[in-house]
Design an enzyme around this catalytic site. Structure first.
Site, PDB file in Angstrom:
ATOM      1  N   ASP A 262       0.864  -1.190   0.000  1.00  0.00           N
ATOM      2  CA  ASP A 262       0.000   0.000   0.000  1.00  0.00           C
ATOM      3  C   ASP A 262       0.895   1.232   0.000  1.00  0.00           C
ATOM      4  O   ASP A 262       2.005   1.176  -0.507  1.00  0.00           O
ATOM      5  CB  ASP A 262      -0.967  -0.034   1.189  1.00  0.00           C
ATOM      6  CG  ASP A 262      -2.268   0.708   0.918  1.00  0.00           C
ATOM      7  OD1 ASP A 262      -2.209   1.924   0.658  1.00  0.00           O
ATOM      8  OD2 ASP A 262      -3.350   0.087   0.950  1.00  0.00           O
ATOM      9  N   HIS A 285       2.120   1.949  -3.190  1.00  0.00           N
ATOM     10  CA  HIS A 285       1.174   2.870  -3.808  1.00  0.00           C
ATOM     11  C   HIS A 285       1.663   4.312  -3.773  1.00  0.00           C
ATOM     12  O   HIS A 285       0.890   5.235  -3.998  1.00  0.00           O
ATOM     13  CB  HIS A 285      -0.191   2.765  -3.127  1.00  0.00           C
ATOM     14  CG  HIS A 285      -0.863   1.442  -3.346  1.00  0.00           C
ATOM     15  ND1 HIS A 285      -2.122   1.164  -2.838  1.00  0.00           N
ATOM     16  CD2 HIS A 285      -0.471   0.315  -3.994  1.00  0.00           C
ATOM     17  CE1 HIS A 285      -2.469  -0.080  -3.179  1.00  0.00           C
ATOM     18  NE2 HIS A 285      -1.473  -0.605  -3.877  1.00  0.00           N
TER      19      HIS A 285
END
Length: 465
Positions: A262, A285
Site C-alpha cells: 500500500d 502505492h
C-alpha cells in the site's frame, strides 16, 4: 500580476526549507537489504526538538540500568510465549530512570498483542537487537486488541534503537482480507508497531516487516524523528501502509527505505509540519496525503515537505487523495528532488477518490487543496497520463506550481490531465501543463502574501523541523 511576481511569492510561501543535496537513493530495494548507492543524509540538521545526549547508549552502558527481557523469563525460541516476560521487563524499565529495555540479538521472541504504557521515568532507551514476532493465526488473536500488536503510549523523551526486526507475521491476515478475496468480510487488522500520544520520540535503525495491516503508525504525537528505518511487506499484501502518520505534528522521516503493498507513507487528518528527506519508496502505492474526507468528515493536512526521494515500480508517485463530501483543507505542500522510475500516476491529485466496492455518490463539498509545489521531479511514467489534477468544480484546486518537471514514457508520449485545477508552471515542464489555469482567487491570495512580506516574515508557513 505578472508570472514572475506570481512565482516569487509562491516560492516564499513554500520554500523556507533550506536547500538540500540532491543525491538520490538506491537502484534496488529488496527486503531489508541496504542498496549500495543509498547515501544517507546528515542527521545533524536543526530541528524544533532536541534529544538529550545521554539518550545515546554508549558501548560501555555507563550510567544505564540494563533491563534484559531474558532476565524476566523470555525464552526467545520463536515458539514459547514471551509476552509476560516483556510486560514484566517493561514495568521495571519504565519505572527506573536511565533504563535500557533490551531485546537481545540472536533471539526470536514470540509476543502477543501488548500495550506498553507510560509515562516512564526519564531517559528510557528501547534497544531492539533481536526479532520480535507476532502470532500468525488471526483466529487466536486477542479480541481486546483488534487493531494493535505492539503499542507504545504516553511516552516522552524515549529512544527506540537497534538493528532488530519487528515482524507482524501478516500472511494469514492478508489471505483473509476482502481485497484478496471479495467473499471475505471487510474488517480491520492490527498495526504492527504503534507510537501514540507521545512526544520527543526517536526511532533509529529498526526493521519493521510483514505488518498484519499497517506496519508503523505514528498517532496523536509530537516531535517524532524516524531515522534509517526499513519497512517491508510483499507487493500484494493489502493495506500494509509503511509509515502512517495521523493526528501528529513535527514529524521527521529521514533515510528510510519502504516497500509494501500500500502507501509507502500516508499522512492523514490533523497532521502538520511533516518533513520527509531521503526516502526510497517501492513497491507500493507511492507517497500519499490522505485519504481525507471519507463519510463527510473534515480532514486537515498542512506544511508537508518531501525532499529527495526515489519512487520506483509503484502504482502512484506523489498523491493527494480526498473523498467527495468531505471538508477541511490540504495546503502548503512541497515536493522536491524526486526521481520516478516506472511509476503509474507519477503526480496525481484526486478529489474523487473512492476506495469502495460500491460507486461513490456525487457530492459538491470537498476537501480544499491549495499551495502545492512540485520542484525538480524527473523520471519515467508507466501510464500515459503522467500528471493528473482531478479537482472539484465546487472546490477547485488552486495555487499549484510546477517547476522543472520532466516525466517521460518509454516508446510513447505522456500527457497532463487537468479538471478545475489552477496554477502555473515554469522552467522546463514535460508533459506540458498548459491546462492549468489561473484565477482571481490565486491572484488575490498572492497579493495578500506579497503585502504581508513587505512588513513581516512571519507569514512563512513552513519552517525547518
Amino acid at each position: 500580476m505578472n508570472n514572475l511576481t506570481f512565482i516569487c511569492i509562491l516560492v516564499f510561501l513554500v520554500l523556507p526549507l533550506k536547500s538540500a543535496e540532491t543525491e538520490y537513493c538506491p537502484d534496488r530495494f529488496q527486503g531489508s537489504s541496504e542498496p549500495d548507492d543509498f547515501k544517507e543524509q546528515d542527521e545533524s540538521e536543526n530541528h524544533e526538538f532536541e534529544f538529550e545526549d545521554s539518550l545515546l547508549w554508549e558501548s560501555d552502558h555507563s550510567n544505564k540500568v540494563l533491563v534484559n527481557v531474558d532476565a524476566f523469563g523470555a525464552v526467545g525460541d520463536g515458539v514459547s510465549d514471551d509476552t509476560q516476560a516483556f510486560v514484566d521487563a517493561w514495568e521495571q524499565a519504565c519505572s527506573t530512570p536511565k533504563s535500557v529495555f533490551l531485546v537481545p540479538e540472536g533471539q526470536r521472541y514470540l509476543v502477543n498483542a501488548t500495550r506498553f504504557k507510560g509515562p516512564c521515568a526519564d531517559k528510557l532507551i528501547i534497544q531492539i537487537d533481536g526479532t520480535i514476532v507476532a502470532p500468525d493465526d488471526p483466529k487466536t488473536w486477542n479480541p481486546k486488541s483488534p487493531r494493535t500488536w505492539l503499542g507504545f503510549y504516553d511516552l516522552n523523551n524515549v529512544f527506540f534503537q537497534g538493528n532488530g526486526v519487528i515482524d507482524g507475521s501478516g500472511s494469514k491476515w492478508w489471505a483473509a482480507s476482502c481485497k484478496r478475496n471479495k467473499s471475505n468480510p471487510c474488517k480491520g487488522a492490527p498495526s504492527a508497531l504503534t507510537i501514540d500520544s507521545s512526544s520527543a520520540v526517536r526511532v533509529k535503525g529498526l526493521t519493521i516487516q510483514n505488518g498484519q495491516q499497517m506496519n508503523f503508525v505514528i498517532g496523536r504525537s509530537a516531535s517524532v524523528r524516524v531515522i534509517g528505518v526499513k519497512v517491508s511487506a510483499p507487493e500484494d499484501s493489502p493495506n500494509t501502509d509503511g509509515i502512517h502518520i495521523t493526528g501528529s505534528t513535527n514529524v521527521v522521516l529521514q533515510n528510510c527505505k519502504i516497500g509494501t503493498g500500500d502507501d509507502c507513507i500516508s499522512i492523514v487528518n490533523a497532521s502538520s509540519n511533516i518533513k520527509m528527506k531521503n526516502i526510497y519508496c517501492g513497491p507500493g502505492h507511492g507517497i500519499s496525503i490522505g485519504s481525507l474526507g471519507k463519510n463527510n468528515s473534515t480532514g486537515i493536512v498542512e506544511k508537508v515537505v518531501l525532499d529527495t526521494a526515489v519512487v520506483r515500480d509503484t502504482t502512484n508517485g506523489l498523491r493527494i487523495k480526498t473523498w467527495q463530501g468531505g471538508a477541511g483543507y490540504v495546503r502548503a505542500i512541497r515536493y522536491q528532488n524526486v526521481k520516478m522510475e516506472n511509476v503509474s500516476n507519477p503526480i496525481i491529485i484526486d478529489q474523487f477518490y473512492c476506495d469502495s466496492p460500491k460507486t461513490c455518490e456525487n457530492q459538491t463539498s470537498a476537501v480544499e487543496i491549495s499551495e502545492i509545489m512540485y520542484l525538480n521531479i524527473t523520471g519515467t511514467s508507466r501510464s500515459r497520463v503522467a500528471m493528473k489534477f482531478a479537482c472539484s468544480n465546487a472546490v477547485p484546486c488552486t495555487s499549484i506550481v510546477l517547476n522543472n518537471v520532466n516525466l517521460q514514457r518509454k516508446d510513447d508520449t505522456v500527457e497532463t490531465f487537468c479538471s478545475n485545477a489552477m496554477g502555473i508552471n515554469f522552467g522546463y515542464v514535460h508533459p506540458s501543463a498548459e491546462c492549468l489555469s489561473s484565477s482571481d482567487k490565486d491572484k488575490t491570495f498572492l497579493q495578500e502574501k506579497e503585502a504581508a512580506a513587505t512588513s513581516s516574515s512571519e507569514y512563512i508557513i513552513h519552517t525547518e523541523l
